[in-house]
Design a protein around this motif. Structure first.
Motif, PDB file in Angstrom:
ATOM      1  N   ASN A 142      41.579  32.588  38.814  1.00  0.00           N
ATOM      2  CA  ASN A 142      40.428  32.975  37.979  1.00  0.00           C
ATOM      3  C   ASN A 142      40.805  33.199  36.522  1.00  0.00           C
ATOM      4  O   ASN A 142      40.214  34.048  35.836  1.00  0.00           O
ATOM      5  CB  ASN A 142      39.780  34.252  38.537  1.00  0.00           C
ATOM      6  CG  ASN A 142      39.355  34.101  39.986  1.00  0.00           C
ATOM      7  OD1 ASN A 142      38.745  33.107  40.356  1.00  0.00           O
ATOM      8  ND2 ASN A 142      39.703  35.090  40.809  1.00  0.00           N
ATOM      9  N   ALA A 145      44.254  36.752  34.215  1.00  0.00           N
ATOM     10  CA  ALA A 145      42.845  37.147  34.263  1.00  0.00           C
ATOM     11  C   ALA A 145      42.664  38.616  33.906  1.00  0.00           C
ATOM     12  O   ALA A 145      41.758  38.974  33.136  1.00  0.00           O
ATOM     13  CB  ALA A 145      42.269  36.873  35.653  1.00  0.00           C
ATOM     14  N   GLU A 146      43.513  39.481  34.447  1.00  0.00           N
ATOM     15  CA  GLU A 146      43.358  40.924  34.198  1.00  0.00           C
ATOM     16  C   GLU A 146      43.596  41.272  32.726  1.00  0.00           C
ATOM     17  O   GLU A 146      42.831  42.044  32.128  1.00  0.00           O
ATOM     18  CB  GLU A 146      44.323  41.717  35.087  1.00  0.00           C
ATOM     19  CG  GLU A 146      43.985  41.684  36.567  1.00  0.00           C
ATOM     20  CD  GLU A 146      42.714  42.449  36.903  1.00  0.00           C
ATOM     21  OE1 GLU A 146      42.310  43.316  36.107  1.00  0.00           O
ATOM     22  OE2 GLU A 146      42.129  42.181  37.972  1.00  0.00           O
ATOM     23  N   SER A 177      43.395  39.174  30.152  1.00  0.00           N
ATOM     24  CA  SER A 177      42.361  38.508  29.347  1.00  0.00           C
ATOM     25  C   SER A 177      41.038  39.262  29.414  1.00  0.00           C
ATOM     26  O   SER A 177      40.358  39.463  28.397  1.00  0.00           O
ATOM     27  CB  SER A 177      42.169  37.068  29.829  1.00  0.00           C
ATOM     28  OG  SER A 177      43.366  36.331  29.714  1.00  0.00           O
ATOM     29  N   ASN A 178      40.656  39.680  30.611  1.00  0.00           N
ATOM     30  CA  ASN A 178      39.412  40.441  30.770  1.00  0.00           C
ATOM     31  C   ASN A 178      39.467  41.762  30.020  1.00  0.00           C
ATOM     32  O   ASN A 178      38.481  42.196  29.408  1.00  0.00           O
ATOM     33  CB  ASN A 178      39.135  40.697  32.253  1.00  0.00           C
ATOM     34  CG  ASN A 178      38.788  39.427  33.008  1.00  0.00           C
ATOM     35  OD1 ASN A 178      38.404  38.413  32.405  1.00  0.00           O
ATOM     36  ND2 ASN A 178      38.941  39.457  34.320  1.00  0.00           N
ATOM     37  N   GLU A 223      39.159  41.331  26.240  1.00  0.00           N
ATOM     38  CA  GLU A 223      37.775  41.007  25.881  1.00  0.00           C
ATOM     39  C   GLU A 223      36.869  42.227  26.010  1.00  0.00           C
ATOM     40  O   GLU A 223      36.072  42.530  25.112  1.00  0.00           O
ATOM     41  CB  GLU A 223      37.256  39.875  26.771  1.00  0.00           C
ATOM     42  CG  GLU A 223      35.844  39.455  26.451  1.00  0.00           C
ATOM     43  CD  GLU A 223      35.351  38.296  27.294  1.00  0.00           C
ATOM     44  OE1 GLU A 223      34.170  37.916  27.135  1.00  0.00           O
ATOM     45  OE2 GLU A 223      36.129  37.784  28.114  1.00  0.00           O
ATOM     46  N   ALA A 224      37.001  42.952  27.123  1.00  0.00           N
ATOM     47  CA  ALA A 224      36.136  44.109  27.357  1.00  0.00           C
ATOM     48  C   ALA A 224      36.397  45.225  26.343  1.00  0.00           C
ATOM     49  O   ALA A 224      35.491  45.986  25.996  1.00  0.00           O
ATOM     50  CB  ALA A 224      36.342  44.636  28.774  1.00  0.00           C
TER      51      ALA A 224
END
Length: 298
Positions: free
Chosen positions: A17, A89-90, A92-93, A96-97
């Motif tokens: 993901n 994914a972790e 990158s998320n 962004e958050a």
């Protein structure tokens, strides 16, 4: 690096993901065929090697690697560790958050390190379940009584921020450069958050010599860090404490009994760290200021 890099590349190839990403290997003067060790297969990402042999050290290698890419977001890991399948994914998320915060991942240790080594370092068991962990920890604990820090082999940052603060300082003597970097980032107005599920399996030193040397260098560098932040709330070195610890742990560090092997490794870690602290205090708190005082004026 050639011995361990393929395992890390395989872990990056197995990401779940994740957004599209490239991989840059910053080669800090290897002589073991590192550049040829990845030729055995096609990778699902663009893989590039860049030469960072001009100056030894992790800071210079990271700076050269960061400067070589036009990516908006940088994720850092080390060749001799192994990232989790959700690592990209972790991180990158989380970046962004958090709208561009400096994001610290988490280190776990049980894959590569025996219980004896974990005991020597005083490291608890890895979390058995990730379900209870938050996606983002918005208020990570401060380090050394000042500000939060990141592990040099597990963090994410906007490339513009990395560039704006000047990257990592290559003058740090083998440790604490990631803390200095983290603190400069925060002093520039960028927050630090952590992504507890962005896991990296970390290889600790396994033998007495390696543990002693690593801890000596790291605590030596920690004194240099203190010289840069002594006007803050950072907790500083204590010559009295370190000498007391050296005298207390030396007998355990040289105890030849096989039954005491785990305690011996732990004592070696403590001994190395405190010897490094004494060396750092001697250089950075005594000799360097003295040298500056007696240096003749032009």
């Amino acid at each position: 690096m050639a011995e361990v890099l393929p395992e890390q590349l395989e872990a990056l190839a197995g990401q779940k993901n994740a957004p599209e990403f490239d991989v840059v290997v910053s080669d800090n003067g290897s002589t073991d065929g590192t550049r040829n060790c990845a030729d055995y297969r096609e990778w699902p990402f663009k893989l590039r090697f860049v030469d960072s042999s001009q100056k030894p050290g992790a800071s210079h290698a990271r700076n050269i690697g960061a400067a070589s890419t036009g990516a908006d977001v940088l994720l850092f890991c080390d060749a001799d560790d192994v990232v989790d399948k959700n690592w990209v994914a972790e991180l990158s998320n989380a970046i962004e958050a958090s709208e561009g915060s400096l994001v610290a991942g988490a280190l776990v240790h049980e894959r590569f390190n025996s219980k004896k080594v974990l005991l020597a370092y005083g490291i608890p068991e890895d979390p058995q379940s990730l379900e209870a962990l938050p996606g983002i920890d918005w208020n990570p604990e401060p380090f050394a009584n000042y500000l939060p820090t990141v592990a040099g082999g597990n963090f994410a940052i906007l490339s513009s921020v990395y560039s704006d603060v000047g990257g990592m300082n290559p003058n740090f003597p083998g440790g604490s450069e990631e803390t200095d970097f983290s603190w400069r980032v925060q002093r520039s107005g960028i927050k630090v958050v952590s992504a507890p599920k962005a896991l990296v399996q970390y290889r600790l030193r396994q033998d007495k010599r390696g543990i002693f040397r690593q801890q000596r260098i790291q605590q030596y560098a920690r004194v240099f860090l203190w010289t840069q932040y002594k006007d803050t709330s950072m907790s500083g070195p204590s010559i009295k404490y370190s000498i007391t610890e050296i005298l207390k742990t030396l007998p355990r560090a040289i105890n030849p009994s096989p039954a005491a092997s785990a305690q011996r490794l732990r004592a070696v870690r403590i001994l190395g760290g405190n010897i490094g602290a004494v060396q750092g205090i001697a250089k950075y708190r005594i000799l360097e200021p003295l040298k500056n005082k007696i240096r003749p004026r032009n």
